[in-house]
Every structure is written in structure tokens, then in C-alpha cells.
Design a protein around this motif. Structure first.
Motif, PDB file in Angstrom:
ATOM      1  N   UNK A 119       0.812  -1.219   0.000  1.00  0.00           N
ATOM      2  CA  UNK A 119       0.000   0.000   0.000  1.00  0.00           C
ATOM      3  C   UNK A 119       0.847   1.271   0.000  1.00  0.00           C
ATOM      4  N   UNK A 120       1.815   1.432   0.924  1.00  0.00           N
ATOM      5  CA  UNK A 120       2.668   2.633   0.847  1.00  0.00           C
ATOM      6  C   UNK A 120       3.530   2.665  -0.403  1.00  0.00           C
ATOM      7  N   UNK A 121       3.844   1.499  -0.988  1.00  0.00           N
ATOM      8  CA  UNK A 121       4.607   1.485  -2.239  1.00  0.00           C
ATOM      9  C   UNK A 121       3.806   2.131  -3.359  1.00  0.00           C
ATOM     10  N   UNK A 122       2.508   1.875  -3.393  1.00  0.00           N
ATOM     11  CA  UNK A 122       1.654   2.508  -4.404  1.00  0.00           C
ATOM     12  C   UNK A 122       1.579   4.016  -4.182  1.00  0.00           C
ATOM     13  N   UNK A 123       1.493   4.419  -2.921  1.00  0.00           N
ATOM     14  CA  UNK A 123       1.467   5.855  -2.620  1.00  0.00           C
ATOM     15  C   UNK A 123       2.754   6.532  -3.081  1.00  0.00           C
ATOM     16  N   UNK A 124       3.895   5.865  -2.832  1.00  0.00           N
ATOM     17  CA  UNK A 124       5.185   6.460  -3.170  1.00  0.00           C
ATOM     18  C   UNK A 124       5.410   6.514  -4.675  1.00  0.00           C
ATOM     19  N   UNK A 125       5.032   5.461  -5.400  1.00  0.00           N
ATOM     20  CA  UNK A 125       5.337   5.374  -6.826  1.00  0.00           C
ATOM     21  C   UNK A 125       4.281   6.012  -7.716  1.00  0.00           C
ATOM     22  N   UNK A 126       3.107   6.325  -7.161  1.00  0.00           N
ATOM     23  CA  UNK A 126       2.033   6.872  -7.997  1.00  0.00           C
ATOM     24  C   UNK A 126       1.544   8.220  -7.475  1.00  0.00           C
ATOM     25  N   UNK A 127       0.993   8.238  -6.267  1.00  0.00           N
ATOM     26  CA  UNK A 127       0.299   9.433  -5.772  1.00  0.00           C
ATOM     27  C   UNK A 127       1.272  10.594  -5.610  1.00  0.00           C
ATOM     28  N   UNK A 128       2.426  10.336  -5.001  1.00  0.00           N
ATOM     29  CA  UNK A 128       3.364  11.420  -4.736  1.00  0.00           C
ATOM     30  C   UNK A 128       4.114  11.889  -5.976  1.00  0.00           C
ATOM     31  N   UNK A 129       3.893  11.245  -7.106  1.00  0.00           N
ATOM     32  CA  UNK A 129       4.555  11.675  -8.338  1.00  0.00           C
ATOM     33  C   UNK A 129       3.720  12.662  -9.145  1.00  0.00           C
ATOM     34  N   UNK A 196      -1.696  10.073 -20.167  1.00  0.00           N
ATOM     35  CA  UNK A 196      -2.260   8.797 -20.602  1.00  0.00           C
ATOM     36  C   UNK A 196      -1.356   7.651 -20.153  1.00  0.00           C
ATOM     37  N   UNK A 197      -0.062   7.838 -20.365  1.00  0.00           N
ATOM     38  CA  UNK A 197       0.908   6.818 -19.957  1.00  0.00           C
ATOM     39  C   UNK A 197       0.908   6.653 -18.437  1.00  0.00           C
ATOM     40  N   UNK A 198       0.879   7.768 -17.710  1.00  0.00           N
ATOM     41  CA  UNK A 198       0.889   7.705 -16.246  1.00  0.00           C
ATOM     42  C   UNK A 198      -0.377   7.030 -15.724  1.00  0.00           C
ATOM     43  N   UNK A 199      -1.519   7.284 -16.347  1.00  0.00           N
ATOM     44  CA  UNK A 199      -2.765   6.648 -15.917  1.00  0.00           C
ATOM     45  C   UNK A 199      -2.713   5.136 -16.151  1.00  0.00           C
ATOM     46  N   UNK A 200      -2.209   4.719 -17.305  1.00  0.00           N
ATOM     47  CA  UNK A 200      -2.089   3.288 -17.581  1.00  0.00           C
ATOM     48  C   UNK A 200      -1.146   2.618 -16.581  1.00  0.00           C
ATOM     49  N   UNK A 201      -0.038   3.278 -16.297  1.00  0.00           N
ATOM     50  CA  UNK A 201       0.916   2.723 -15.335  1.00  0.00           C
ATOM     51  C   UNK A 201       0.309   2.647 -13.933  1.00  0.00           C
ATOM     52  N   UNK A 202      -0.426   3.668 -13.532  1.00  0.00           N
ATOM     53  CA  UNK A 202      -1.025   3.688 -12.192  1.00  0.00           C
ATOM     54  C   UNK A 202      -2.057   2.577 -12.027  1.00  0.00           C
ATOM     55  N   UNK A 235      -0.679  -1.438 -20.600  1.00  0.00           N
ATOM     56  CA  UNK A 235       0.463  -0.568 -20.859  1.00  0.00           C
ATOM     57  C   UNK A 235       0.791  -0.447 -22.343  1.00  0.00           C
ATOM     58  N   UNK A 236       0.261  -1.361 -23.157  1.00  0.00           N
ATOM     59  CA  UNK A 236       0.452  -1.238 -24.602  1.00  0.00           C
ATOM     60  C   UNK A 236      -0.163   0.057 -25.118  1.00  0.00           C
ATOM     61  N   UNK A 237      -1.263   0.480 -24.505  1.00  0.00           N
ATOM     62  CA  UNK A 237      -1.923   1.729 -24.929  1.00  0.00           C
ATOM     63  C   UNK A 237      -1.008   2.920 -24.676  1.00  0.00           C
ATOM     64  N   UNK A 238      -0.418   2.980 -23.457  1.00  0.00           N
ATOM     65  CA  UNK A 238       0.459   4.098 -23.139  1.00  0.00           C
ATOM     66  C   UNK A 238       1.692   4.149 -24.018  1.00  0.00           C
ATOM     67  N   UNK A 239       2.339   3.002 -24.228  1.00  0.00           N
ATOM     68  CA  UNK A 239       3.546   2.993 -25.055  1.00  0.00           C
ATOM     69  C   UNK A 239       3.222   3.231 -26.524  1.00  0.00           C
ATOM     70  N   UNK A 240       2.073   2.757 -26.977  1.00  0.00           N
ATOM     71  CA  UNK A 240       1.692   3.000 -28.364  1.00  0.00           C
ATOM     72  C   UNK A 240       1.433   4.481 -28.607  1.00  0.00           C
ATOM     73  N   UNK A 241       0.836   5.152 -27.635  1.00  0.00           N
ATOM     74  CA  UNK A 241       0.593   6.593 -27.780  1.00  0.00           C
ATOM     75  C   UNK A 241       1.911   7.343 -27.900  1.00  0.00           C
ATOM     76  N   UNK A 242       2.872   7.018 -27.034  1.00  0.00           N
ATOM     77  CA  UNK A 242       4.163   7.716 -27.087  1.00  0.00           C
ATOM     78  C   UNK A 242       4.933   7.380 -28.359  1.00  0.00           C
ATOM     79  N   UNK A 243       4.930   6.107 -28.757  1.00  0.00           N
ATOM     80  CA  UNK A 243       5.656   5.728 -29.965  1.00  0.00           C
ATOM     81  C   UNK A 243       5.054   6.372 -31.210  1.00  0.00           C
ATOM     82  N   UNK A 244       3.731   6.460 -31.256  1.00  0.00           N
ATOM     83  CA  UNK A 244       3.091   7.112 -32.410  1.00  0.00           C
ATOM     84  C   UNK A 244       3.434   8.595 -32.456  1.00  0.00           C
ATOM     85  N   UNK A 245       3.519   9.235 -31.282  1.00  0.00           N
ATOM     86  CA  UNK A 245       3.918  10.645 -31.257  1.00  0.00           C
ATOM     87  C   UNK A 245       5.379  10.821 -31.666  1.00  0.00           C
TER      88      UNK A 245
END
Length: 296
Positions: A119-129, A196-202, A235-245
Motif C-alpha cells: 500500500x505505501x509502495x503505491x502511494x510512493x510510486x504513484x500518488x506522490x509523483x 495517458x501513460x501515467x494513468x495506464x501505469x497507475x 500498458x500497450x496503450x500508453x507505449x503505443x501513444x508515445x511511440x506514435x507521437x
């Protein structure tokens, strides 16, 4: 169960980034980041199964985050006292590199992540970023970083992938994965599509930690494959968006190939840990790590 105290700390860790998004002053933005940081300290130790290791991780996290916050605050003081926008923005950028775990400020992430629970790992890697990423976007637009941010992103993604190959513990692997994904996000700051990438990762990280906490190792193994960016995972959605850009904005081929190589390197340890999770019939991660280490 989440106690009243932990619920208060969790609320403050969410209010901090919200305060940043609603603020127009640099001081209030800095205060918003600090509210989330201070509220997370009790959460890091409150859910740990190994108290001594948790205290070490909390001390590391506190020192690193306090140091990076002091650098950002010093940049603000220089801006208001001398009106030197150049040095103040570079100091703020250096503090954000440490806060977000971007190379060369990535060194603390695996050590802290190895001593805390899900639980705190999710807070550290997602919320606080959220707040530091938003501030980094504003600084990147103001300073016109351009290829500097792309180079940092490529180095960060490659460094995280190489560190992940040497990971022997599940939380360390997630920390190295976070470093790799931050490299992709740095490129996304320049090209767009970072949220978009951050949402997919979260979402992927949230489901992975939930299934791991519940002891559902087969679902955890399936969600872990999503981090590789293979279709049809999230995560394919997030990486595909960045690669297409990258393709549409004519980014140099070396940048695209470097990020793809880091993704392939990451896929190797994703498959290794996913394989161990899938074959595990118990909820104790020590046994499948020992079996996995003996099979290679």
C-alpha cells in the motif's frame, strides 16, 4: 484494516497533490508537495512486516526527499531574491530529478522500495509523483529543454532496465520498473501523452499490488506482463501513444530504438518474475524466489 490515523495520513497525501494543482504560487506548490511527503512517512512504516527494514527505508526516503525539497526551495529563493530564472529553474529541475527517481537521481528508489509493503509502495510510486510531474512539465515548457529531457529519458529507461535484470526481490523489481517508466514519461513530457501513460501505469501497478496483497499470484503474474507493453495489455496503450507521437514528430531513430531496447530488457525480468508468480501456489514470496533462483 485502515485505522483512523492512517486514513488521516492518506487523506493528507492526496490533498497535497490537489493543493499543488489548485495553486498559482510557487510557495504553495512547494507546500503541496511537502504535505504529501510528510503524510506518507507514517504510512511507510505502518504497514511493514519487518519493522527494522521499514525504519531504514523510511529514514532513506526522508533524507532523500528532504534534500530534494531543499534544492527546489533554494531555487525559489534565488528566483525571488536575485531574479535569476536560469539558476533557479536548473536547481528546481535537479530537485525534481531526485524526487521522481530520474537519472542521475534514481539511486534511492530500489533501496526504499525493498523495505515497505504494497500500500505505501503505491502511494510512493504513484500518488506522490503527480505534483512533481506537473511541476516538471511547467519547467520543461519554460526552459525549452527539448532534447535534454529526451536524453535524460533514454538514459533513465536504459538504467532502470539494466538494474531490473539484477533484481532478486519483488519490490526492487517494481522500483526498477518505475525508473524505466519514468524514462518513458520524460519523453512523454516533451511530446505529450504523459498523463495517458501515467494513468495506464497507475492502474496496472494498482491491480498488481492488490492481487499480490490478496495472495492471488496467478492474476498478479498476468498483470505483471502488462508492464512490458505487449498487446493486448493496458500498458500497450500508453507505449503505443508515445511511440506514435515519436514517429509523427520525427524523433531521431536512435531515441526510438533505445527505448525499445530498454523495453525488451525489461520484458526479460517481467517474464522471470511472472513465471515465478504463476508457478507459486503459496502466498509467501520467499519460496518462489528461491525456486526461481535455482532454476536459472
Amino acid at each position: 484494516m485502515i485505522g483512523i490515523g492512517n486514513l488521516l495520513y492518506l487523506s493528507l497525501s492526496v490533498i497535497g497533490p490537489c493543493n499543488y494543482c489548485a495553486s498559482t504560487s510557487m510557495i504553495l506548490c512547494w507546500a503541496g508537495m511537502e504535505i504529501g511527503f510528510i503524510a506518507t512517512i507514517p504510512l511507510l512504516s505502518g504497514y511493514a512486516s519487518t519493522y527494522s527494514l521499514s525504519k531504514e527505508s523510511v529514514l532513506k526516503y526522508f533524507c532523500i526527499q528532504a534534500f530534494s525539497s531543499a534544492i527546489i526551495f533554494l531555487g525559489g529563493v534565488i528566483l525571488y531574491e536575485t531574479y535569476s530564472e536560469y539558476w533557479s529553474m536548473w536547481l528546481a529541475l535537479a530537485g525534481l530529478m531526485i524526487k521522481l527517481g530520474v537519472w542521475p537521481g534514481h539511486f534511492w528508489v530500489p533501496g526504499v522500495a525493498s523495505g515497505i509493503s504494497e500500500f505505501p509502495l503505491f502511494i510512493m510510486l504513484v500518488v506522490l509523483k503527480v505534483a512533481p510531474i506537473a511541476l516538471l512539465i511547467n519547467i520543461a515548457d519554460f526552459m525549452e529543454l527539448g532534447m535534454h529531457l529526451v536524453v535524460l529519458g533514454v538514459i533513465t529507461a536504459t538504467t532502470g532496465a539494466l538494474m531490473g535484470l539484477n533484481s532478486a526481490q519483488f519490490n526492487q523489481m517494481l522500483a526498477c520498473s518505475s525508473i524505466t517508466h519514468m524514462g518513458w514519461m520524460c519523453v512523454g513530457i516533451l511530446l505529450g501523452g504523459i498523463w495517458v501513460y501515467f494513468l495506464c501505469y497507475s492502474v496496472a501497478l494498482g491491480f498488481l499490488l492488490y492481487f499480490k496483497c490478496r495472495g492471488n499470484t496467478q492474476m498478479a503474474a498476468l498483470v505483471l506482463l502488462s508492464f512490458s507493453g505487449l498487446p493486448p495489455f493496458l500498458m500497450f496503450v500508453g507505449k503505443w501513444v508515445l511511440l506514435s507521437m515519436m514517429v509523427t514528430t520525427s524523433v531521431h531513430l536512435v531515441v526510438i530504438l533505445s527505448l525499445l531496447i530498454s523495453a525488451f530488457l525489461s520484458l526479460s525480468f517481467y517474464l522471470m518474475f511472472s513465471y515465478g508468480c504463476y508457478l507459486d501456489s503459496s502466498s509467501q514470496p520467499v519460496w518462489w524466489l528461491l525456486r526461481l533462483a535455482g532454476s536459472f
